[in-house]
Design an enzyme around this catalytic site. Structure first.
Site, PDB file in Angstrom:
ATOM      1  N   LYS A 161       0.803  -1.047  -0.088  1.00 52.56           N
ATOM      2  CA  LYS A 161       0.032  -0.083  -0.090  1.00 52.56           C
ATOM      3  C   LYS A 161       0.921   1.196   0.025  1.00 52.56           C
ATOM      4  CE  LYS A 161      -1.962  -1.010   3.842  1.00 52.56           C
ATOM      5  NZ  LYS A 161      -1.306  -1.987   4.041  1.00 52.56           N
ATOM      6  N   GLU A 187       2.423   7.026  11.597  1.00 54.74           N
ATOM      7  CA  GLU A 187       3.607   6.752  10.756  1.00 54.74           C
ATOM      8  C   GLU A 187       4.830   6.327  11.768  1.00 54.74           C
ATOM      9  OE1 GLU A 187       3.887   6.865   6.904  1.00 54.74           O
ATOM     10  OE2 GLU A 187       2.223   5.659   7.811  1.00 54.74           O
ATOM     11  N   ARG A 188       5.748   5.485  11.330  1.00 54.43           N
ATOM     12  CA  ARG A 188       6.987   5.589  11.782  1.00 54.43           C
ATOM     13  C   ARG A 188       7.899   6.725  11.542  1.00 54.43           C
ATOM     14  NH1 ARG A 188       5.018   1.208   9.276  1.00 54.43           N
ATOM     15  NH2 ARG A 188       4.989  -0.804  10.324  1.00 54.43           N
TER      16      ARG A 188
END
Length: 472
Positions: A161, A187-188
């Site tokens: 994705k 998010e990281r």
């Protein structure tokens, strides 16, 4: 609110990111932002509930470490706001507009807008059927993206994705005359830095705004990041009449943050443990994405599908709002088919003769029919072998497999890992190539000649090279 003004209340309870507040006068309004503490240790919270005439419940948008009972609270009198306009272009921000790219802080005189707004009325929206050309074969053929519409990439963990969304950013920003706003929800930090460097290297950062809420931040922050990004996008659409591309990765984490907030507030969970306000929260976000006047906000969203269960309530709620639904398949990914788009379950309201033309729709329909028939035959092939099929069925299987491989494509953003230069293919070339395969022009070609290439001419050149090496 100023640092020297008198506090309007006091914290009476701290339970992680949930804080209880007692006020001396009128209660702050729901969704009003409040400042808890003073100096560098101060944090921002958002009012979520009125408990009684003098007590309110707050969700903290920053870490509550160091906050104790008795901490003074200042009222802002308005919802959380975020800086907007040209000053935020090329910057990486958090949901409150604090910079995270190591550059100068956003100037105080920069205009700000509240993150909570009503969606445009139906009467004010303009219906646009202009198609975005992405250069990605399988999307342009089977799931055309609409300007001013909403497209979602659905898939489980590890099926591609984020890579697909990142390739779309590159494809669209490089050829798209407008502003791009990227919302990184949960998010990281590694992914945020990678995105920032990639935008900078490709020369499109000056027309892009990156808004991040990292996965180590409180749920309230992750919950509000999409609204902050959308507010920035709406400013460019409404005030400057510029088209905006809004990219969100990952919308499921927005829902997940809402689940955490709902649980922390003590609300009774709904089906599968989701918050009772799931549909409302998704609608409040999605319905603000629209075309108004001569400008539009176009959304491309990545959606994680938990345990590959497409009947999950969050997935169903999100899919109800999108125009183009791109479904990524773990089975195709395991076969090395990238992008791993499942053509049967991928749909778009723009796949219409009045929008893309009759030839495009005809070829797409034939392709879907061919691949669907092949999937029905896969069990027979696994049990008895392809030799047991009739002549016409063997032709169908061969063409379906060649179509699957022709729709693969090397991505520019993955070239460092694959060693293959990315390809961008015009829609006409994609339709022409699929038509040739369906008509049998490639029946005697090796399947590998069609794998990870651009147009059919490139596949033909590869096939000629293969035959020359084999001396056939």
């Amino acid at each position: 609110m100023t640092e020297g003004s008198s506090p309007g209340g006091t914290i009476t309870a701290v339970r992680g990111p949930v804080l209880d507040l007692v006020v001396d006068g009128p209660l702050p309004a729901l969704l009003e932002a409040v400042r808890i503490g003073s100096g560098k240790s101060a944090i921002i919270g958002e009012v979520q509930a009125h408990l009684d005439p003098s007590h309110a419940r707050i969700i903290a948008l920053q870490s509550t470490q160091g906050i104790a009972r008795g901490t003074p609270v200042w009222m802002t009198g308005s919802p959380l706001s975020v800086p907007v306009g040209d000053a935020v272009l090329g910057r990486l921000l958090d949901l409150m507009g604090n910079v995270g790219d190591g550059g100068e802080v956003v100037a105080d005189e920069t205009p700000r807008r509240p993150i909570h707004r009503d969606a445009p009325t139906l009467a004010s929206q303009s219906r646009n059927t202009k198609v975005f050309t992405t250069g990605i074969k399988v999307l342009d053929l089977l799931a055309p993206l609409a300007q001013g519409g909403k497209s979602a990439m659905f898939g489980g963990a590890g099926v591609g994705k984020t890579v697909l969304v990142t390739e779309l950013i590159r494809a669209m920003v490089s050829r798209y005359d407008g502003i791009s706003v990227f919302a990184g929800v949960g998010e990281r930090s590694r992914e945020g830095h990678e995105m920032l460097h990639e935008m900078r290297d490709s020369g499109v950062l000056d027309r892009t705004v990156l808004v991040y809420g990292q996965m180590n931040e409180p749920p309230g922050a992750r919950w509000r990041v999409p609204l902050s990004a959308l507010t920035i996008a709406e400013y460019f659409r409404d005030e400057e009449q510029r088209n905006v591309l809004l990219l969100m990765d990952n919308v499921f984490r927005f829902v997940q943050a809402g689940v955490e907030v709902s649980g922390l507030l003590g609300r009774m969970p709904s089906r599968v443990g989701y918050q009772p306000t799931l549909e409302t929260e998704v609608a409040d976000l999605q319905e603000r994405i629209a075309s108004v006047g001569g400008a539009s906000v176009t959304a491309i969203e990545a959606v994680y599908v938990p345990a590959d269960d497409f009947t999950d309530p969050a997935v169903v709620a999100i899919s109800a709002h999108v125009d183009s639904k791109v479904v990524l398949s773990r089975d195709l990914a395991s076969q090395g088919i990238y992008p791993a788009v499942d053509p049967i379950r991928t749909t778009s309201v723009l796949l219409d003769p009045l929008v893309v033309g009759e030839e495009h729709v005809r070829i797409a329909g034939q392709l879907l029919e061919t691949i669907e028939n092949y999937q029905e035959l896969r069990d027979v092939i696994a049990l008895l072998g392809v030799e047991e099929l009739g002549h016409q069925e063997r032709l169908l299987v061969g063409r379906a497999r060649r179509l699957q491989r022709f729709l693969t494509q090397p991505f520019f953003v993955a070239s460092a890992f694959t060693g293959m230069e990315g390809r961008s293919v015009p829609v006409a070339e994609t339709v022409k190539g699929c038509a040739a395969i369906l008509e049998g022009a490639c029946d005697d070609w090796d399947e590998s000649s069609l794998y990870m290439i651009g147009n059919l001419e490139e596949a033909e050149a590869r096939e000629m090279d293969r035959r020359a090496k084999e001396g056939t």
